[in-house]
Design an enzyme around this catalytic site. Sequence first.
Site, PDB file in Angstrom:
ATOM      1  N   TYR A  62       0.825  -1.221   0.000  1.00  0.00           N
ATOM      2  CA  TYR A  62       0.000   0.000   0.000  1.00  0.00           C
ATOM      3  C   TYR A  62       0.854   1.264   0.000  1.00  0.00           C
ATOM      4  CZ  TYR A  62      -4.218  -2.703   0.103  1.00  0.00           C
ATOM      5  OH  TYR A  62      -5.226  -3.560  -0.261  1.00  0.00           O
ATOM      6  N   ARG A  65       1.414   1.952  -3.624  1.00  0.00           N
ATOM      7  CA  ARG A  65       0.204   2.467  -4.276  1.00  0.00           C
ATOM      8  C   ARG A  65      -0.069   3.903  -3.836  1.00  0.00           C
ATOM      9  NH1 ARG A  65      -4.725  -0.719  -5.114  1.00  0.00           N
ATOM     10  NH2 ARG A  65      -4.417   0.323  -7.091  1.00  0.00           N
ATOM     11  N   GLN A  95     -15.497   3.256  -6.197  1.00  0.00           N
ATOM     12  CA  GLN A  95     -14.825   2.050  -5.697  1.00  0.00           C
ATOM     13  C   GLN A  95     -13.335   2.329  -5.524  1.00  0.00           C
ATOM     14  OE1 GLN A  95     -16.376  -1.645  -7.984  1.00  0.00           O
ATOM     15  NE2 GLN A  95     -16.922   0.114  -9.224  1.00  0.00           N
ATOM     16  N   ASN A  96     -12.921   3.510  -5.976  1.00  0.00           N
ATOM     17  CA  ASN A  96     -11.494   3.831  -5.960  1.00  0.00           C
ATOM     18  C   ASN A  96     -11.026   4.246  -4.575  1.00  0.00           C
ATOM     19  OD1 ASN A  96     -11.557   3.265  -8.623  1.00  0.00           O
ATOM     20  ND2 ASN A  96     -11.489   5.384  -9.316  1.00  0.00           N
ATOM     21  N   ASP A  98      -8.196   6.036  -4.413  1.00  0.00           N
ATOM     22  CA  ASP A  98      -7.444   7.284  -4.605  1.00  0.00           C
ATOM     23  C   ASP A  98      -8.329   8.487  -4.263  1.00  0.00           C
ATOM     24  OD1 ASP A  98      -8.833   8.426  -6.970  1.00  0.00           O
ATOM     25  OD2 ASP A  98      -8.021   6.723  -8.058  1.00  0.00           O
ATOM     26  N   HIS A 113     -14.623   1.400  -0.910  1.00  0.00           N
ATOM     27  CA  HIS A 113     -13.552   0.461  -0.565  1.00  0.00           C
ATOM     28  C   HIS A 113     -12.421   1.098   0.232  1.00  0.00           C
ATOM     29  CE1 HIS A 113     -15.002  -2.223  -4.129  1.00  0.00           C
ATOM     30  NE2 HIS A 113     -15.729  -2.376  -3.048  1.00  0.00           N
ATOM     31  N   GLY A 179     -15.978   3.641 -15.850  1.00  0.00           N
ATOM     32  CA  GLY A 179     -14.711   2.960 -15.581  1.00  0.00           C
ATOM     33  C   GLY A 179     -14.781   1.811 -14.600  1.00  0.00           C
ATOM     34  N   THR A 180     -15.869   1.090 -14.621  1.00  0.00           N
ATOM     35  CA  THR A 180     -15.923  -0.094 -13.747  1.00  0.00           C
ATOM     36  C   THR A 180     -16.409  -1.293 -14.545  1.00  0.00           C
ATOM     37  OG1 THR A 180     -16.986  -1.131 -11.831  1.00  0.00           O
ATOM     38  CG2 THR A 180     -18.162   0.717 -12.829  1.00  0.00           C
ATOM     39  N   SER A 181     -15.739  -2.426 -14.329  1.00  0.00           N
ATOM     40  CA  SER A 181     -16.107  -3.650 -15.040  1.00  0.00           C
ATOM     41  C   SER A 181     -17.362  -4.271 -14.428  1.00  0.00           C
ATOM     42  CB  SER A 181     -14.950  -4.646 -14.965  1.00  0.00           C
ATOM     43  OG  SER A 181     -14.667  -4.941 -13.612  1.00  0.00           O
TER      44      SER A 181
HETATM   45  P1  NAD Z   1     -11.739  -3.043 -12.904  1.00  0.00           P
HETATM   46  O1  NAD Z   1     -10.260  -3.057 -13.049  1.00  0.00           O
HETATM   47  O2  NAD Z   1     -12.450  -4.311 -12.604  1.00  0.00           O
HETATM   48  O3  NAD Z   1     -12.377  -2.449 -14.236  1.00  0.00           O
HETATM   49  C1  NAD Z   1     -11.870  -1.281 -14.798  1.00  0.00           C
HETATM   50  C2  NAD Z   1     -12.789  -0.862 -15.911  1.00  0.00           C
HETATM   51  O4  NAD Z   1     -12.279   0.368 -16.396  1.00  0.00           O
HETATM   52  C3  NAD Z   1     -12.835  -1.842 -17.093  1.00  0.00           C
HETATM   53  O5  NAD Z   1     -14.182  -2.070 -17.471  1.00  0.00           O
HETATM   54  C4  NAD Z   1     -12.050  -1.105 -18.188  1.00  0.00           C
HETATM   55  O6  NAD Z   1     -12.553  -1.381 -19.490  1.00  0.00           O
HETATM   56  C5  NAD Z   1     -12.324   0.335 -17.793  1.00  0.00           C
HETATM   57  N1  NAD Z   1     -11.351   1.297 -18.293  1.00  0.00           N
HETATM   58  C6  NAD Z   1     -10.030   1.125 -18.600  1.00  0.00           C
HETATM   59  N2  NAD Z   1      -9.505   2.276 -19.029  1.00  0.00           N
HETATM   60  C7  NAD Z   1     -10.505   3.192 -18.988  1.00  0.00           C
HETATM   61  C8  NAD Z   1     -10.587   4.585 -19.311  1.00  0.00           C
HETATM   62  N3  NAD Z   1      -9.521   5.274 -19.764  1.00  0.00           N
HETATM   63  N4  NAD Z   1     -11.773   5.206 -19.151  1.00  0.00           N
HETATM   64  C9  NAD Z   1     -12.862   4.547 -18.685  1.00  0.00           C
HETATM   65  N5  NAD Z   1     -12.849   3.238 -18.381  1.00  0.00           N
HETATM   66  C10 NAD Z   1     -11.678   2.579 -18.520  1.00  0.00           C
HETATM   67  O7  NAD Z   1     -12.067  -1.925 -11.845  1.00  0.00           O
HETATM   68  P2  NAD Z   1     -13.271  -1.783 -10.836  1.00  0.00           P
HETATM   69  O8  NAD Z   1     -14.526  -2.202 -11.499  1.00  0.00           O
HETATM   70  O9  NAD Z   1     -13.147  -0.438 -10.245  1.00  0.00           O
HETATM   71  O10 NAD Z   1     -12.958  -2.873  -9.711  1.00  0.00           O
HETATM   72  C11 NAD Z   1     -11.645  -3.123  -9.265  1.00  0.00           C
HETATM   73  C12 NAD Z   1     -11.388  -2.906  -7.773  1.00  0.00           C
HETATM   74  O11 NAD Z   1     -10.020  -2.516  -7.646  1.00  0.00           O
HETATM   75  C13 NAD Z   1     -12.189  -1.806  -7.158  1.00  0.00           C
HETATM   76  O12 NAD Z   1     -12.768  -2.342  -6.035  1.00  0.00           O
HETATM   77  C14 NAD Z   1     -11.189  -0.727  -6.748  1.00  0.00           C
HETATM   78  O13 NAD Z   1     -11.318  -0.456  -5.375  1.00  0.00           O
HETATM   79  C15 NAD Z   1      -9.832  -1.337  -6.917  1.00  0.00           C
HETATM   80  N6  NAD Z   1      -8.896  -0.445  -7.647  1.00  0.00           N
HETATM   81  C16 NAD Z   1      -8.860   0.902  -7.382  1.00  0.00           C
HETATM   82  C17 NAD Z   1      -7.994   1.729  -8.084  1.00  0.00           C
HETATM   83  C18 NAD Z   1      -7.964   3.201  -7.742  1.00  0.00           C
HETATM   84  O14 NAD Z   1      -8.250   3.576  -6.623  1.00  0.00           O
HETATM   85  N7  NAD Z   1      -7.652   4.076  -8.711  1.00  0.00           N
HETATM   86  C19 NAD Z   1      -7.162   1.196  -9.064  1.00  0.00           C
HETATM   87  C20 NAD Z   1      -7.203  -0.188  -9.296  1.00  0.00           C
HETATM   88  C21 NAD Z   1      -8.087  -1.000  -8.581  1.00  0.00           C
END
Ligand code: NAD
Length: 241
Positions: A62, A65, A95-96, A98, A113, A179-181
Amino acid sequence: MNSTAQQGGTKRIVVFSGAGVSAESGIRTFRDSGGLWEEYRIEEVATPEAWIKDPKRVLHFYDLRREQVMNALPNTAHLAIADLEKHFHVDVVTQNIDDLHERAGSSNVLHLHGEIRKARSTKDPDLVIPIVGARLAWGAECALGSQLRPHIVWFGEEVPLLPVAANIVARADVLIVVGTSLQVYPAAGLVDHAQPGSRIYVVDPEAVASPRPNGVHIQAPASIGVPIVVKELLRSAGLSG
Ligand code: NAD
């Protein structure tokens, strides 16, 4: 809130964001290759079991990160979301971990999260404090004298803010999913709390499934797709030509 926007019908906008909204700020998504996640197995760094087995490894993961987040800047999508507050009531449920939504200027941000730049007591989960700098040291203690841990919801842990987030989503006139899968549960199930009469936009460059058949999918990166949605919302509220 701007009264013109109220006349336009849209009162409350909820943005539900995931890792993709921060991808263009240089913070890799969960599934991207070459990212931190690839060098570590989730079970070894992001679970309660990992913390018991090797807390120093978890802290180090962490720390890396956190450093990455501190060096990143909000992108066009974060800024466009913050700008919506000039015209509408806006809640961001992310869900981020950051803080880029906050640094872009969003006022109401709920972190499902947790938050990478905060620590919490291992004795009292409500005792949360900001981390100064990038490092949370082994031996750093809370006021109760117990080790501080990252303020993160690990895999396998409850998501305490889920009911609050569900209420927020249920009050949305417009839900923007960006931006979430929609693969990480229970957070992904939040979209099901949107009222049948609400409008749903999905912004993602991949062909992710829309949570509703009549949802509008803008297949583009967040920096392009979010401004398109914002323009459309302003136009339908009579706020731009
Ligand atoms: P995920 O990685 O499962 O999905 C990311 C999604 O973002 C995908 O559907 C992808 O196609 C899309 N994507 C990629 N580039 C993009 C762009 N430029 N613009 C828009 N969409 C784009 O992420 P999730 O659904 O957030 O789940 C993953 C878990 O990991 C979350 O719970 C989160 O807490 C954590 N996480 C957080 C961060 C952060 O805080 N920035 C980074 C990585 C993972």
